[in-house]
Design an enzyme around this catalytic site. Structure first.
Site, PDB file in Angstrom:
ATOM      1  N   LYS A 106       0.839  -1.195   0.000  1.00  0.00           N
ATOM      2  CA  LYS A 106       0.000   0.000   0.000  1.00  0.00           C
ATOM      3  C   LYS A 106       0.881   1.254   0.000  1.00  0.00           C
ATOM      4  O   LYS A 106       0.672   2.168  -0.783  1.00  0.00           O
ATOM      5  CB  LYS A 106      -0.906  -0.031   1.236  1.00  0.00           C
ATOM      6  CG  LYS A 106      -1.850   1.127   1.335  1.00  0.00           C
ATOM      7  CD  LYS A 106      -2.721   1.018   2.570  1.00  0.00           C
ATOM      8  CE  LYS A 106      -3.465   2.325   2.778  1.00  0.00           C
ATOM      9  NZ  LYS A 106      -4.208   2.339   4.041  1.00  0.00           N
ATOM     10  N   GLU A 160      11.011  -4.505   3.881  1.00  0.00           N
ATOM     11  CA  GLU A 160      11.071  -5.914   3.481  1.00  0.00           C
ATOM     12  C   GLU A 160      10.673  -6.066   2.019  1.00  0.00           C
ATOM     13  O   GLU A 160      11.345  -6.749   1.236  1.00  0.00           O
ATOM     14  CB  GLU A 160      10.107  -6.755   4.338  1.00  0.00           C
ATOM     15  CG  GLU A 160      10.476  -6.884   5.800  1.00  0.00           C
ATOM     16  CD  GLU A 160       9.896  -5.785   6.672  1.00  0.00           C
ATOM     17  OE1 GLU A 160       9.609  -4.678   6.147  1.00  0.00           O
ATOM     18  OE2 GLU A 160       9.749  -6.010   7.890  1.00  0.00           O
ATOM     19  N   GLY A 213      -4.543  -1.851   5.391  1.00  0.00           N
ATOM     20  CA  GLY A 213      -3.816  -2.996   4.838  1.00  0.00           C
ATOM     21  C   GLY A 213      -4.429  -4.326   5.231  1.00  0.00           C
ATOM     22  O   GLY A 213      -4.596  -5.231   4.408  1.00  0.00           O
ATOM     23  N   ARG A 214      -4.804  -4.471   6.506  1.00  0.00           N
ATOM     24  CA  ARG A 214      -5.306  -5.765   6.975  1.00  0.00           C
ATOM     25  C   ARG A 214      -6.745  -6.026   6.538  1.00  0.00           C
ATOM     26  O   ARG A 214      -7.306  -7.080   6.826  1.00  0.00           O
ATOM     27  CB  ARG A 214      -5.140  -5.869   8.495  1.00  0.00           C
ATOM     28  CG  ARG A 214      -5.681  -4.695   9.275  1.00  0.00           C
ATOM     29  CD  ARG A 214      -5.184  -4.713  10.725  1.00  0.00           C
ATOM     30  NE  ARG A 214      -5.612  -3.544  11.482  1.00  0.00           N
ATOM     31  CZ  ARG A 214      -4.944  -2.403  11.547  1.00  0.00           C
ATOM     32  NH1 ARG A 214      -3.828  -2.245  10.884  1.00  0.00           N
ATOM     33  NH2 ARG A 214      -5.400  -1.389  12.281  1.00  0.00           N
ATOM     34  N   GLU A 221      -3.451  -6.131  15.424  1.00  0.00           N
ATOM     35  CA  GLU A 221      -3.009  -4.819  14.939  1.00  0.00           C
ATOM     36  C   GLU A 221      -4.162  -3.820  15.074  1.00  0.00           C
ATOM     37  O   GLU A 221      -3.948  -2.631  15.285  1.00  0.00           O
ATOM     38  CB  GLU A 221      -2.526  -4.910  13.482  1.00  0.00           C
ATOM     39  CG  GLU A 221      -1.555  -3.802  13.108  1.00  0.00           C
ATOM     40  CD  GLU A 221      -0.911  -3.976  11.736  1.00  0.00           C
ATOM     41  OE1 GLU A 221      -1.637  -3.918  10.730  1.00  0.00           O
ATOM     42  OE2 GLU A 221       0.310  -4.152  11.666  1.00  0.00           O
ATOM     43  N   HIS A 235      -2.880 -32.502  19.952  1.00  0.00           N
ATOM     44  CA  HIS A 235      -1.704 -33.279  20.369  1.00  0.00           C
ATOM     45  C   HIS A 235      -0.550 -32.372  20.751  1.00  0.00           C
ATOM     46  O   HIS A 235       0.580 -32.834  20.874  1.00  0.00           O
ATOM     47  CB  HIS A 235      -1.304 -34.231  19.241  1.00  0.00           C
ATOM     48  CG  HIS A 235      -2.411 -35.181  18.896  1.00  0.00           C
ATOM     49  ND1 HIS A 235      -2.603 -36.371  19.573  1.00  0.00           N
ATOM     50  CD2 HIS A 235      -3.424 -35.087  17.998  1.00  0.00           C
ATOM     51  CE1 HIS A 235      -3.673 -36.985  19.072  1.00  0.00           C
ATOM     52  NE2 HIS A 235      -4.192 -36.216  18.126  1.00  0.00           N
ATOM     53  N   LYS A 292      10.301   0.218  13.417  1.00  0.00           N
ATOM     54  CA  LYS A 292      10.764   0.436  12.035  1.00  0.00           C
ATOM     55  C   LYS A 292      11.866   1.487  12.013  1.00  0.00           C
ATOM     56  O   LYS A 292      12.883   1.318  11.343  1.00  0.00           O
ATOM     57  CB  LYS A 292       9.608   0.920  11.147  1.00  0.00           C
ATOM     58  CG  LYS A 292       8.603  -0.152  10.778  1.00  0.00           C
ATOM     59  CD  LYS A 292       7.587   0.418   9.784  1.00  0.00           C
ATOM     60  CE  LYS A 292       6.401  -0.488   9.643  1.00  0.00           C
ATOM     61  NZ  LYS A 292       5.322   0.059   8.833  1.00  0.00           N
TER      62      LYS A 292
HETATM   63  O1  F6P Z   1       4.069  -2.554   9.708  1.00  0.00           O
HETATM   64  C1  F6P Z   1       2.700  -2.757   9.684  1.00  0.00           C
HETATM   65  C2  F6P Z   1       2.119  -2.506   8.329  1.00  0.00           C
HETATM   66  O2  F6P Z   1       2.042  -1.147   8.080  1.00  0.00           O
HETATM   67  C3  F6P Z   1       0.760  -3.174   8.211  1.00  0.00           C
HETATM   68  O3  F6P Z   1      -0.251  -2.422   8.742  1.00  0.00           O
HETATM   69  C4  F6P Z   1       0.678  -3.383   6.743  1.00  0.00           C
HETATM   70  O4  F6P Z   1      -0.299  -4.337   6.423  1.00  0.00           O
HETATM   71  C5  F6P Z   1       2.073  -3.863   6.430  1.00  0.00           C
HETATM   72  O5  F6P Z   1       2.897  -3.098   7.289  1.00  0.00           O
HETATM   73  C6  F6P Z   1       2.518  -3.709   5.013  1.00  0.00           C
HETATM   74  O6  F6P Z   1       2.404  -2.395   4.570  1.00  0.00           O
HETATM   75  P1  F6P Z   1       2.473  -2.020   3.031  1.00  0.00           P
HETATM   76  O7  F6P Z   1       1.336  -2.679   2.343  1.00  0.00           O
HETATM   77  O8  F6P Z   1       2.398  -0.527   2.996  1.00  0.00           O
HETATM   78  O9  F6P Z   1       3.795  -2.527   2.500  1.00  0.00           O
END
Ligand code: F6P
Length: 543
Positions: free
Chosen positions: A202, A208, A263-264, A349, A380, A508
């Protein structure tokens, strides 16, 4: 609205809870005395049953929880979200995930959503019909979606859950972790000429995702693709068109996201493109239809018959009055094995907040710790703690009535285990039923008498069972939207913002500083003694 604890209903719930505790309330006894308890405490939609009868509740509990919901303005908060009010007040944003699955005639339907679905459809058919080809001229056989958090967990969970519906000839992979082994092991088995990458972010600023996308681009260039060839291999989904362009992905290859989707809550948007590629656009639209029907239920059912409302209120009951801080989700379905991980982000979150929407400190527990694994495996491993441990863990059992046609008997074993576990948690076991031969009161020194406390189970452990008719795109849409709305209900009662996540920012920015230090030997900042020594130890071991 300030705090739920200031409401009249909360005070009544507190004395109701105390009566409960004094009366040593026993679920098993309630089931004996109320032969129609399931009918009283279950709700049903077309293809989903929500059985909440095995909870520590009476009708009075439900009435009081509903009174709490009314005092907290739940009905108008639902209308506010649907109406596009800025329910995400710290970011001045609406939360319109329901618009992503709205029917064209719905009040909240948006032309940009319809247009994006059309663009997704065009991409999916170009890939499926082998019109979209890689730089070697071969059709695409593998999709690698690079994203993390909400840009990965939903699409990955759904794609796995619905693998029985996958179109043949196309494999969809997900890469999220910045640990380079995630992308390198994924790419090791793939052919660059037939691999299409989706960069899902987003913000397009997520470390990452940026690093994994850069490795993907390097992998393609090193395989012999030219810079111009990359257009055949990269799609992006983002709100940040400048960053996607700077990365080298054209506007034509970028699908939009919007600030009004968290995002979620975004798997229903173009973030769901990997799902659509894996299953086909018709199945993706069925997923949206399932969510839309749950939206309609949430918007129109009165609170007493509203599944997400009741689910959310039950969580408030256990965390606010019983001191429970966690909630297990146990899908009795291997395909749903990533559902707990998806729900962890959705619930934790959204609800892991300790100040109210106005910024005041909350004065009750918020945000349950969500965890779980599929059954029967979980039986188990950690079920011992659920049955005899000291923590109160309400459980959601999720079961699917229809199994594979070819293995009906084994599917019945799966379901029998699911129902047996909720029954065992509810009724517990006295020593005489565990060991009919024992006579501990007659002779407390016998071996069996000494085992008595170990073998008995108090029971009285609450659970919900969500039973789906089938596991298909429609019912999965139902199920996910049910949990999304449950989260909103709890956020309204606790008066917290379910749509921001400021807490993730500090880690972060500290990581950014540490990255600089650990990759640039001229930069020797001073941190706390633990961090300094850990960095030094890595340096020593890796010199
Ligand atoms: O670090 C949390 C977060 O901002 C989440 O809320 C989000 O889903 C995820 O990182 C990934 O964010 P993006 O879609 O901006 O890469």
């Amino acid at each position: 609205m300030t705090s739920p604890t200031k409401t009249a209903a909360w005070k009544q719930l507190r004395s109701h809870y105390q009566q409960f505790a004094r009366a040593n309330f026993q679920l098993a006894a309630l089931f004996e005395n109320e032969p129609h308890r399931f009918h009283e405490f279950s709700l049903k939609t077309d293809q989903l049953v929500f059985d909440f009868s095995k909870n520590l509740i009476t009708q009075q509990t439900i009435d009081l929880l509903l009174a709490l919901a009314r005092e907290c303005g739940l009905a108008s908060a639902i209308t506010d979200m649907y109406g596009g009010k800025e329910v995400n007040n710290t970011e001045n944003r609406a939360a319109l995930h329901m618009a992503l699955r709205a029917a064209p005639a719905d009040q909240i339907s948006k032309p940009e959503v319809v247009d994006t679905l059309d663009r997704m459809q065009a991409i999916v058919s170009a890939v499926h019909q082998h019109q979209w080809r890689g730089y070697t001229g071969d059709p695409i056989t593998n999709i690698v979606s690079i994203g993390i958090g909400g840009s990965e967990l939903g699409p990955a969970m759904v794609t796995e859950a619905l693998s029985a519906f996958a179109v043949p000839g196309l494999k969809v992979h997900f890469v999220s972790n910045v640990d380079p082994s995630h992308i390198t092991t994924t790419l090791a088995a793939l052919d660059p000429g037939t691999t299409l990458f989706i960069i899902a972010s987003k913000s397009f600023t997520t470390t990452e995702t940026y690093h994994n996308a850069s490795l993907a681009r390097k992998w393609l260039l090193e395989s012999g693709a030219s810079k111009a060839d990359l257009a055949h291999h990269f799609l992006a989904i983002s709100t940040n068109l400048q960053a996607t362009r700077e990365f080298g992905i054209s506007k034509d290859n970028t699908l939009p996201m919007w600030d009004w989707v968290g995002g979620r809550y975004s798997l229903w948007s173009a973030i769901g493109l990997p799902i659509a590629l894996a299953l086909g656009m018709d199945q993706f639209r069925q997923l949206l239809a399932g969510a839309r029907d749950m939206d309609q239920h949430f918007l129109t059912a009165d609170l007493a018959h509203n599944i997400p409302a009741i689910m959310g209120l039950l969580g408030v009951w256990y965390s606010g009055f019983f001191g429970s801080n966690n909630h297990a989700v146990i899908p009795y379905n291997q395909h749903l094995h990533r559902l707990p991980a998806f729900l962890q982000q959705l619930c934790m979150e959204s609800l892991g907040k300790s100040v109210t929407k106005n910024g005041d400190r909350v004065d009750t527990n918020t945000g349950e710790i969500v965890w779980g694994e599929p059954g029967t495996n979980a039986q188990h491993s950690f079920f011992q703690l659920l049955h005899q441990g000291t923590h109160l863990t309400p459980v959601d059992f999720i079961a699917v009535a229809e199994g594979e046609d070819t293995h009906k008997h084994q599917h019945s074993i799966l379901l029998a285990n699911c129902f047996a576990q909720s029954m065992a948690l509810m009724q517990g076991q006295s020593l005489t039923s565990a060991d009919p031969d024992s006579n501990s009161s007659a002779n407390p020194n016998t071996a069996s008498a000494q085992l008595s406390p170990h073998k008995t189970m108090t029971g009285n452990k609450p659970s919900n069972t969500v039973l789906l008719k089938q596991l298909n795109p429609y019912t999965l849409g139902n199920l996910i939207a049910m949990y999304e709305h449950k989260v909103y209900v709890q956020s309204v009662i606790w008066n917290i913002n379910a749509f921001d996540q400021w807490g993730v920012e500090l880690g972060k920015s500290l990581a950014e500083q540490l990255i600089e230090q650990m990759t640039n030997s001229n930069n020797q900042a001073d941190y706390d003694d633990s961090t300094n020594n850990l960095i030094q130890q890595v340096e020593q071991w890796t010199k």
